[in-house]
Each structure stands twice: as C-alpha cells, then as structure tokens.
Scaffold this motif. Structure first.
Motif, PDB file in Angstrom:
ATOM      1  N   GLN A 165       0.883  -1.162  -0.099  1.00 35.01           N
ATOM      2  CA  GLN A 165      -0.054  -0.150   0.022  1.00 35.01           C
ATOM      3  C   GLN A 165       1.051   1.174  -0.040  1.00 35.01           C
ATOM      4  N   CYS A 166       0.729   2.055  -0.970  1.00 38.38           N
ATOM      5  CA  CYS A 166       1.585   3.439  -1.008  1.00 38.38           C
ATOM      6  C   CYS A 166       0.721   4.655  -1.514  1.00 38.38           C
ATOM      7  N   GLN A 167       0.938   5.714  -1.396  1.00 34.48           N
ATOM      8  CA  GLN A 167       0.564   6.701  -1.942  1.00 34.48           C
ATOM      9  C   GLN A 167       0.906   7.141  -3.334  1.00 34.48           C
ATOM     10  N   GLU A 168       0.262   8.010  -3.732  1.00 31.47           N
ATOM     11  CA  GLU A 168       0.341   8.264  -5.361  1.00 31.47           C
ATOM     12  C   GLU A 168       1.742   8.702  -5.509  1.00 31.47           C
ATOM     13  N   SER A 189      -6.619   1.173  -7.349  1.00 30.73           N
ATOM     14  CA  SER A 189      -6.924   2.353  -6.180  1.00 30.73           C
ATOM     15  C   SER A 189      -8.012   2.286  -5.368  1.00 30.73           C
ATOM     16  N   SER A 192      -9.635   7.609  -1.323  1.00 30.64           N
ATOM     17  CA  SER A 192      -9.182   8.551  -0.093  1.00 30.64           C
ATOM     18  C   SER A 192      -9.855   7.920   1.111  1.00 30.64           C
ATOM     19  N   TYR A 194      -8.979   5.236   2.816  1.00 31.96           N
ATOM     20  CA  TYR A 194      -8.099   5.017   3.833  1.00 31.96           C
ATOM     21  C   TYR A 194      -6.918   5.662   3.962  1.00 31.96           C
ATOM     22  N   ASN A 195      -6.961   6.946   3.734  1.00 37.71           N
ATOM     23  CA  ASN A 195      -5.816   7.776   3.741  1.00 37.71           C
ATOM     24  C   ASN A 195      -5.455   7.837   5.485  1.00 37.71           C
ATOM     25  N   GLN A 201      -3.559  13.162  -1.128  1.00 35.02           N
ATOM     26  CA  GLN A 201      -2.805  12.131  -1.768  1.00 35.02           C
ATOM     27  C   GLN A 201      -3.586  10.686  -1.745  1.00 35.02           C
ATOM     28  N   GLU A 203      -4.588   6.607  -2.270  1.00 36.86           N
ATOM     29  CA  GLU A 203      -3.942   5.534  -1.858  1.00 36.86           C
ATOM     30  C   GLU A 203      -3.933   4.385  -2.940  1.00 36.86           C
ATOM     31  N   SER A 235       4.428   1.346   2.499  1.00 34.62           N
ATOM     32  CA  SER A 235       3.544   0.286   2.475  1.00 34.62           C
ATOM     33  C   SER A 235       2.879  -0.343   3.912  1.00 34.62           C
TER      34      SER A 235
END
Length: 237
Positions: A165-168, A189, A192, A194-195, A201, A203, A235
C-alpha cells in the motif's frame, strides 16, 4: 545375262533431274523417335522417389544432398551413388526404416528447421537423425530433449505475491525497486477513504510477484535495502 539392278530398299528413287529424292516420311519419323528415346527429359533426373518402410516420399536431389555426408546424399548423389540400394517396381529406393519419423527428417533438409508434431517422440526423431547421419539435426534434437528434461525436473513454476500500500507520490519509487526479482502485477486504487495522512494524496494497492524457485527451501529472500526503506515508508501489510 541380265544386269542386276540396285538392291531393293537401299537406293532411293531418283527425283527430277536424276537427283536422289527426300527420305520417306515414315523413315524420318522412326529416326526421330529413336533419338527421343535415347535422351529422356532433363527434369526427370531432378526428382527422387523413396520407399521408406512402405510409405512413399518424393523429393529433389538438391534437398536430399543438403548434408553432403548423410546417408541420403550418398544414396542418390548426382555424381553416382556411393551406397547400393534395391529399388521396388516403381523405381523408388527401398529404405527399411520407420516412415513415421521420416517426415521431420525430410522437412529439416528442406527448410533447415526442426518441427516435430506433439504426437511424435523426440527420441524417435533422434534415432532416425543418427541413422541418416545428419549431424546438425542430431544436435538440435538433443538440445530439444535436454531443454524439455530441465523443464520437467524443475516442475511447475510457483509464485509468491505481496500487496503493498502506497501513496500516489511513491508509485514511481515503487516501480524502480522491482529489479531485485519482484515483478509488478496490478495496481488498485482504493481512493481516499483509507488515507492516513494528507487527504490530497490518493492511496493505491500495488500487487507484486516473484518466482518461488528463486528462493531457498521455499523461503523468499529478503528484499534489498532500498525496497526495505520504501516498504517501511509507504507500505502497510
């Protein structure tokens, strides 16, 4: 005593002015037919008929002589055969071998490629290639058999998967860490909702895989230091 005339049938009757007349059309046709029987068409010697185990194959001398040291070239070379062989009533060379595996042999001489149908055993083609003494084909068949044995001994390829799991903003760096054996599979994708940080940004879930055969005793090797840093930052498993 009466003078004897010229022998009958030897001296042509004189034509006008006493000159010998032209030969009769019948005699001319007979002579031409004899000459034609003595010189068969040149194209007839180009083709060779083979009786391999009761199955007929037809090919050219050029194809059969593609390998100069092969059995087939020595059997029907244009300069005179080096090997003696019986012929059947049709004039085909008799070869006491299995015709099932002769097709790949003849096709290889035609175009230089090894093509074996799935129902044919490669060991059978190898046996015939060795009998006909086609060295280049023997090497190709042995390589094919060795490759198949290696694939069989390794068994089916298994994979291990991870979901990162990572941000844009971390996607580019994520892709750049795939050189240590991991392969990118899918990017999902998750919006948002789960941000955990900046709401601007988005997720993503990044699915990656790796062949299990690259590991030792089924335990996947640890990722590189660069990948560890990225996993710690972006992640969440």
């Amino acid at each position: 005593a009466m003078a004897e005339g010229p022998p009958r049938g030897r001296t042509p009757s004189p034509g006008p002015g006493g000159a010998p007349g032209p030969p009769s059309p019948r005699a001319t046709a007979g002579q031409a037919g004899s000459a034609g029987a003595l010189s068969p068409p040149a194209a007839a010697s180009k083709w060779v008929r083979l009786n391999v185990g009761g199955t007929y194959f037809v090919s050219t001398r050029q194809t059969l002589c593609r390998e100069p040291k092969s059995f087939l070239c020595r059997l029907c070379c244009q300069d005179g055969p080096e090997l003696g062989s019986d012929k059947d009533e049709t004039g085909a060379y008799l070869i006491d071998r299995d015709p099932t595996y002769f097709g790949p042999i003849l096709n290889y001489l035609r175009h230089g490629k090894l093509i074996i149908n799935k129902e044919l055993a490669e060991e059978g083609v190898l046996e015939e290639a060795e009998f006909y003494n086609i060295a280049s084909l023997v090497r190709l068949v042995k390589e094919r058999i060795r490759d198949n044995e290696n694939r069989t001994s390794q068994g089916p390829v298994k994979h291990v998967y991870r979901v990162l799991q990572c941000q844009e903003e971390e996607l580019t760096q994520m892709v750049s860490t795939m050189s240590d054996g991991w392969k990118f599979e899918q990017l999902i994708s998750i919006g948002s909702s789960y941000n955990y940080g900046n709401e601007d940004q988005a997720e993503f879930l990044c699915v990656v895989s790796r062949e299990l055969n690259n590991s030792t005793n089924g335990i996947v090797k640890e990722p590189s230091e660069k990948a560890k840093i990225l996993q710690e930052r972006g992640s969440r498993m």
